[in-house]
Design an enzyme around this catalytic site. Structure first.
Site, PDB file in Angstrom:
ATOM      1  N   ASP A   1       0.847  -1.193   0.000  1.00 50.63           N
ATOM      2  CA  ASP A   1       0.000   0.000   0.000  1.00 50.63           C
ATOM      3  C   ASP A   1       0.885   1.247   0.000  1.00 50.63           C
ATOM      4  OD1 ASP A   1      -2.272   1.508  -0.055  1.00 50.63           O
ATOM      5  OD2 ASP A   1      -2.756   1.297   2.068  1.00 50.63           O
TER       6      ASP A   1
ATOM      7  N   LYS B   1       1.968   3.462  -5.922  1.00 51.51           N
ATOM      8  CA  LYS B   1       1.420   2.471  -6.849  1.00 51.51           C
ATOM      9  C   LYS B   1       2.397   2.166  -7.989  1.00 51.51           C
ATOM     10  CE  LYS B   1      -1.668   3.270  -3.954  1.00 51.51           C
ATOM     11  NZ  LYS B   1      -1.489   2.583  -2.674  1.00 51.51           N
TER      12      LYS B   1
ATOM     13  N   ASP C   1      -3.424  -2.983  -2.290  1.00 53.38           N
ATOM     14  CA  ASP C   1      -4.582  -2.080  -2.233  1.00 53.38           C
ATOM     15  C   ASP C   1      -4.534  -1.056  -3.372  1.00 53.38           C
ATOM     16  OD1 ASP C   1      -6.940  -1.051  -1.251  1.00 53.38           O
ATOM     17  OD2 ASP C   1      -5.986   0.209   0.265  1.00 53.38           O
ATOM     18  N   ASN C   2      -5.697  -0.498  -3.669  1.00 57.81           N
ATOM     19  CA  ASN C   2      -5.838   0.616  -4.634  1.00 57.81           C
ATOM     20  C   ASN C   2      -5.346   0.275  -6.036  1.00 57.81           C
ATOM     21  OD1 ASN C   2      -4.725   2.481  -1.866  1.00 57.81           O
ATOM     22  ND2 ASN C   2      -6.842   2.505  -2.559  1.00 57.81           N
TER      23      ASN C   2
ATOM     24  N   GLU D   1     -11.668   3.973   0.070  1.00 56.87           N
ATOM     25  CA  GLU D   1     -11.820   4.153   1.508  1.00 56.87           C
ATOM     26  C   GLU D   1     -12.294   5.570   1.853  1.00 56.87           C
ATOM     27  OE1 GLU D   1      -7.494   4.295   0.193  1.00 56.87           O
ATOM     28  OE2 GLU D   1      -9.145   2.857   0.060  1.00 56.87           O
TER      29      GLU D   1
END
Length: 259
Positions: free
Chosen positions: A183, A186, A211-212, A241
C-alpha cells in the site's frame, strides 16, 4: 469577452460534468484543499494531526480502539488513504485464513494498516513494516507502541522498498515471506513484486495483497500478474476508503511459482 449566450450554451455540459464527477471533486476538496489549509493553520502535518486525535480518543493497548479512532477521523475530519474498515475486513479475513508467521508491509504511512495486520497475527509471528518517509515513520512507531505491540512483533524499517527488499535475506535473516501487503506508491507495485520474485523469498502459497489497484490504479502491476503465470489471483472490488461513488479494488495473489 464571452457572450452570455455562449456561456449558457456550456452550462448544461458543466452541470453534467459536476454531477458525473462529483465524488472526485469531493475527494479533491477533502484530500488536497482541506489538507493545505490545515497545514497552514496548524503548522502540523496531516499525519501529526491524526495522531493527536488518536492519542486523545483511543484507549492505549487496544488496537480496535485505535483503528476506530483513525476511521472516525478519516471519515469526519480529514481524508487519509488508509485501507479503511471495509477493505480492512477483507484483509482481516485473509490474515486469519493464512495465519502467516512472517509478514512484509510495504507502506506503513502512519500506522493504521500496521496495527490492523499486527492484531490479526498468530502468536510468534513477526511483521516487517517499511515506510520511507522519516516523519511518517516516527508517527507509525508511536502508533504501534500505543497499540501495545513491541519490537518482537513489529519491526519498523525506515527506508525505500527498493533498498530494503534486496537485503531482507542477508540483513534481516528472512528465508521466506508468508504474506505481503502493498500500500505504498502504486508505481512501485510492479518493480517491487518483481524484486520479491527474484529474491527467492516468495514460496508456494505466499499471499500478496495490494490495495488501490483500480484507483489511483496500478496498471503495470496488474499487467505483470496477468502475463507472468506465477499467481492465482483475483481483485476484490470495493469503493475507495472513506468516500462514496469511487470504484476501487484490492488484488489478492497467491504465488504458485513456475509451472
Amino acid at each position: 469577452m464571452v457572450s452570455p449566450a455562449i456561456a449558457l450554451a456550456f452550462l448544461p455540459l458543466l452541470l453534467t460534468l459536476l454531477i458525473r464527477y462529483r465524488y472526485y471533486f469531493v475527494l479533491f476538496y477533502r484530500a488536497v484543499l482541506v489538507r493545505i489549509w490545515k497545514d497552514c493553520v496548524t503548522g502540523l502535518s496531516r499525519e501529526e494531526r491524526v495522531f493527536q486525535y488518536v492519542l486523545t480518543h483511543a484507549t492505549p493497548g487496544d488496537p480496535d480502539s485505535i483503528l476506530d479512532a483513525f476511521d472516525d477521523w478519516c471519515s469526519k475530519v480529514e481524508y487519509i488513504s488508509n485501507i479503511g474498515p471495509k477493505k480492512g475486513k477483507i484483509l482481516d479475513r485473509l490474515l486469519m485464513e493464512q495465519s502467516p508467521l512472517t509478514v512484509l508491509e510495504l507502506g506503513a504511512h502512519c500506522g493504521y494498516s500496521t496495527v490492523r495486520i499486527a492484531r490479526a497475527l498468530p502468536l510468534g509471528a513477526r511483521l516487517y513494516s517499511l515506510e520511507m518517509d522519516q516523519r511518517n515513520a516516527a508517527i507509525t512507531e508511536k502508533v504501534i507502541r500505543l497499540a501495545g505491540f513491541d519490537d518482537d512483533t513489529v519491526e519498523l524499517i525506515c527506508n525505500p522498498s527498493d533498498e530494503v527488499i534486496p537485503r531482507l535475506r542477508s540483513e534481516y535473516g528472512l528465508e521466506r515471506l508468508d504474506f505481503v501487503f502493498m500500500d505504498h506508491w502504486k508505481k512501485c507495485y510492479a518493480p517491487d513484486l518483481q524484486m520479491l520474485e527474484g529474491s527467492g523469498l516468495l514460496g508456494k502459497g505466499t499471499m500478496i495483497v495490494a490495495d488501490n489497484v483500480l484507483f489511483p490504479g496500478a496498471p503495470k502491476f496488474l499487467r505483470h500478474i496477468r502475463k507472468s503465470g506465477l499467481y492465482k489471483w483475483k481483485v476484490h472490488r470495493a469503493t475507495l476508503e472513506y468516500s462514496k461513488g469511487i470504484r476501487d479494488g484490492m488484488a489478492e495473489l497467491v504465488y504458485e511459482g513456475i509451472k
